[in-house]
Design a protein around this motif. Sequence first.
Motif, PDB file in Angstrom:
ATOM      1  N   LYS A  70      10.121  16.595 -18.247  1.00  0.00           N
ATOM      2  CA  LYS A  70      11.305  16.609 -19.104  1.00  0.00           C
ATOM      3  C   LYS A  70      10.954  16.183 -20.525  1.00  0.00           C
ATOM      4  N   ALA A  71      10.081  15.179 -20.651  1.00  0.00           N
ATOM      5  CA  ALA A  71       9.727  14.652 -21.969  1.00  0.00           C
ATOM      6  C   ALA A  71       8.926  15.636 -22.800  1.00  0.00           C
ATOM      7  N   VAL A  72       8.169  16.530 -22.149  1.00  0.00           N
ATOM      8  CA  VAL A  72       7.288  17.441 -22.889  1.00  0.00           C
ATOM      9  C   VAL A  72       7.770  18.885 -22.855  1.00  0.00           C
ATOM     10  N   ALA A  73       8.936  19.120 -22.269  1.00  0.00           N
ATOM     11  CA  ALA A  73       9.445  20.498 -22.140  1.00  0.00           C
ATOM     12  C   ALA A  73       9.599  21.158 -23.513  1.00  0.00           C
ATOM     13  N   PRO A  74       9.182  22.440 -23.622  1.00  0.00           N
ATOM     14  CA  PRO A  74       8.563  23.245 -22.566  1.00  0.00           C
ATOM     15  C   PRO A  74       7.074  22.916 -22.421  1.00  0.00           C
ATOM     16  N   MET A  75       6.602  22.808 -21.181  1.00  0.00           N
ATOM     17  CA  MET A  75       5.196  22.528 -20.913  1.00  0.00           C
ATOM     18  C   MET A  75       4.337  23.664 -21.434  1.00  0.00           C
ATOM     19  N   GLN A  76       3.321  23.331 -22.226  1.00  0.00           N
ATOM     20  CA  GLN A  76       2.432  24.348 -22.772  1.00  0.00           C
ATOM     21  C   GLN A  76       1.146  23.689 -23.265  1.00  0.00           C
ATOM     22  N   GLY A  77       0.208  24.482 -23.695  1.00  0.00           N
ATOM     23  CA  GLY A  77      -1.024  23.970 -24.282  1.00  0.00           C
ATOM     24  C   GLY A  77      -2.036  23.492 -23.259  1.00  0.00           C
ATOM     25  N   GLU A 127       0.837  -1.190   0.000  1.00  0.00           N
ATOM     26  CA  GLU A 127       0.000   0.000   0.000  1.00  0.00           C
ATOM     27  C   GLU A 127       0.875   1.245   0.000  1.00  0.00           C
ATOM     28  N   PRO A 128       0.511   2.267  -0.771  1.00  0.00           N
ATOM     29  CA  PRO A 128       1.282   3.502  -0.765  1.00  0.00           C
ATOM     30  C   PRO A 128       1.292   4.114   0.626  1.00  0.00           C
ATOM     31  N   THR A 129       2.456   4.584   1.043  1.00  0.00           N
ATOM     32  CA  THR A 129       2.558   5.166   2.373  1.00  0.00           C
ATOM     33  C   THR A 129       3.064   6.594   2.339  1.00  0.00           C
ATOM     34  N   ALA A 130       3.473   7.077   1.170  1.00  0.00           N
ATOM     35  CA  ALA A 130       4.021   8.425   1.086  1.00  0.00           C
ATOM     36  C   ALA A 130       2.910   9.451   1.047  1.00  0.00           C
ATOM     37  N   SER A 131       3.299  10.697   1.148  1.00  0.00           N
ATOM     38  CA  SER A 131       2.335  11.788   1.080  1.00  0.00           C
ATOM     39  C   SER A 131       1.549  11.720  -0.212  1.00  0.00           C
ATOM     40  N   PRO A 132       0.207  11.883  -0.151  1.00  0.00           N
ATOM     41  CA  PRO A 132      -0.590  11.829  -1.372  1.00  0.00           C
ATOM     42  C   PRO A 132      -0.328  13.019  -2.278  1.00  0.00           C
ATOM     43  N   HIS A 133       0.408  13.998  -1.803  1.00  0.00           N
ATOM     44  CA  HIS A 133       0.627  15.214  -2.593  1.00  0.00           C
ATOM     45  C   HIS A 133       1.869  15.126  -3.471  1.00  0.00           C
ATOM     46  N   ILE A 134       2.546  13.968  -3.479  1.00  0.00           N
ATOM     47  CA  ILE A 134       3.737  13.806  -4.293  1.00  0.00           C
ATOM     48  C   ILE A 134       3.384  13.017  -5.546  1.00  0.00           C
ATOM     49  N   PRO A 135       3.256  13.665  -6.706  1.00  0.00           N
ATOM     50  CA  PRO A 135       2.941  12.919  -7.927  1.00  0.00           C
ATOM     51  C   PRO A 135       4.122  12.079  -8.377  1.00  0.00           C
ATOM     52  N   VAL A 136       3.850  10.840  -8.730  1.00  0.00           N
ATOM     53  CA  VAL A 136       4.900   9.888  -9.079  1.00  0.00           C
ATOM     54  C   VAL A 136       5.408  10.130 -10.502  1.00  0.00           C
ATOM     55  N   LEU A 137       6.738  10.058 -10.672  1.00  0.00           N
ATOM     56  CA  LEU A 137       7.400  10.177 -11.976  1.00  0.00           C
ATOM     57  C   LEU A 137       7.042  11.475 -12.697  1.00  0.00           C
ATOM     58  N   LEU A 138       6.828  12.524 -11.921  1.00  0.00           N
ATOM     59  CA  LEU A 138       6.501  13.825 -12.502  1.00  0.00           C
ATOM     60  C   LEU A 138       7.680  14.405 -13.296  1.00  0.00           C
ATOM     61  N   THR A 139       8.876  14.328 -12.746  1.00  0.00           N
ATOM     62  CA  THR A 139      10.040  14.933 -13.401  1.00  0.00           C
ATOM     63  C   THR A 139      10.279  14.378 -14.801  1.00  0.00           C
ATOM     64  N   PRO A 140      10.232  13.037 -15.001  1.00  0.00           N
ATOM     65  CA  PRO A 140      10.418  12.529 -16.362  1.00  0.00           C
ATOM     66  C   PRO A 140       9.328  12.975 -17.331  1.00  0.00           C
ATOM     67  N   ILE A 141       8.103  13.166 -16.817  1.00  0.00           N
ATOM     68  CA  ILE A 141       7.027  13.642 -17.692  1.00  0.00           C
ATOM     69  C   ILE A 141       7.317  15.067 -18.138  1.00  0.00           C
ATOM     70  N   ARG A 177      12.164   2.870 -25.540  1.00  0.00           N
ATOM     71  CA  ARG A 177      11.988   1.430 -25.722  1.00  0.00           C
ATOM     72  C   ARG A 177      11.443   0.751 -24.480  1.00  0.00           C
ATOM     73  N   LYS A 178      11.733   1.309 -23.314  1.00  0.00           N
ATOM     74  CA  LYS A 178      11.310   0.696 -22.063  1.00  0.00           C
ATOM     75  C   LYS A 178      10.532   1.693 -21.210  1.00  0.00           C
ATOM     76  N   ALA A 179       9.795   1.146 -20.257  1.00  0.00           N
ATOM     77  CA  ALA A 179       9.085   2.005 -19.315  1.00  0.00           C
ATOM     78  C   ALA A 179      10.093   2.761 -18.458  1.00  0.00           C
ATOM     79  N   VAL A 180       9.727   3.975 -18.060  1.00  0.00           N
ATOM     80  CA  VAL A 180      10.555   4.789 -17.176  1.00  0.00           C
ATOM     81  C   VAL A 180      10.223   4.426 -15.732  1.00  0.00           C
ATOM     82  N   THR A 181      11.245   4.254 -14.914  1.00  0.00           N
ATOM     83  CA  THR A 181      11.054   3.981 -13.491  1.00  0.00           C
ATOM     84  C   THR A 181      11.727   5.072 -12.659  1.00  0.00           C
ATOM     85  N   ALA A 182      11.423   5.089 -11.383  1.00  0.00           N
ATOM     86  CA  ALA A 182      11.936   6.139 -10.491  1.00  0.00           C
ATOM     87  C   ALA A 182      13.443   5.996 -10.286  1.00  0.00           C
TER      88      ALA A 182
END
Length: 332
Positions: free
Chosen positions: A21-28, A5-19, A281-286
Amino acid sequence: MEQDEPTASPHIPVLLTPILKAVAPMQGRWVDGTFGAGGYTRAFLDAGADQVYAIDRDPEVFERAAAWAGTYGDRLQLVEGTFGEMDSLVPADMDGVVLDIGVSSMQIDQAERGFSFQKDGPLDMRMSQSGETAADVVNTASEAELADIFFQYGEERASRRIAKAVVAARKTAPIKTTFQLVAVIESTLPKGKPGQAHPATRTFQALRIAVNDELGQLVRGLYAAESVLAEGGVLAVVTFHSLEDRIVKRFLAARGGLNPKGNRWAPEAETDAPRFEVMGRKAVTADKDELAENPRSRSAKLRLARRTDAPVGDVDFAGLGLPRLSLKSVSR
């Protein structure tokens, strides 16, 4: 598929940084199909997104967001519903869609929601707080139906044994609370060794998936994302266990033209133009920093794909790795 079960703060979105980075600059314009505590939504708006349509089936999350949502004005659009129907909830030509699949830490932390085997509360598990509860399933489904749910959605090897014990226990008294169900499971399975997942982990996961039709919602959401994304728009999906990730991987392979080609024994089948370009080619992990900050990211996998200019294709649930129970629900 061991998932604590997740135990971390619910306010921390998972794998946010790679997302980001992949779409930079964020817009739209973006769709956050699993709004929850608003972690992705706020991060996207703060990073420069013009507008975010935030979808959630749980009305309680919007009550929690009321304290800060107004600071973004019209840039934030709160939408009650499921991401499986996003193509009827948001405009077309979105620049991105993010889906964080599964239950949120915020919901697990509330004993009265009945998601946690570690907290005593009513056996509920409804994300939308309406419809059939987990207690309804546990007390009315046949032994064979329960065994199918536990095995197909939880990959529980002792599914038949647990189902038999549940049916026997409910003859004495209805199973109405989480701890009642935990007691039945613990009386059925051997005590786990140190470091192993709790014996109730898989059964609780299976019931939650069944009550909320999570895998059916996932495949509907993937096809809906294909419909709403503009050419060049990005689909980002974060999953937490093998059932979900297998579906996403197979969907992107099928819609991205990555399925195996023909050979000399089987001629190559005629295929449509790819509707997604799979990113990586592969899924991104933390990475180690995120793992240290947010233990919930331990089992998370991120898959990214960019929408091409190919027209929206027909919906085809075959070959996505859906369990038989989910395949029945989406085929109705």
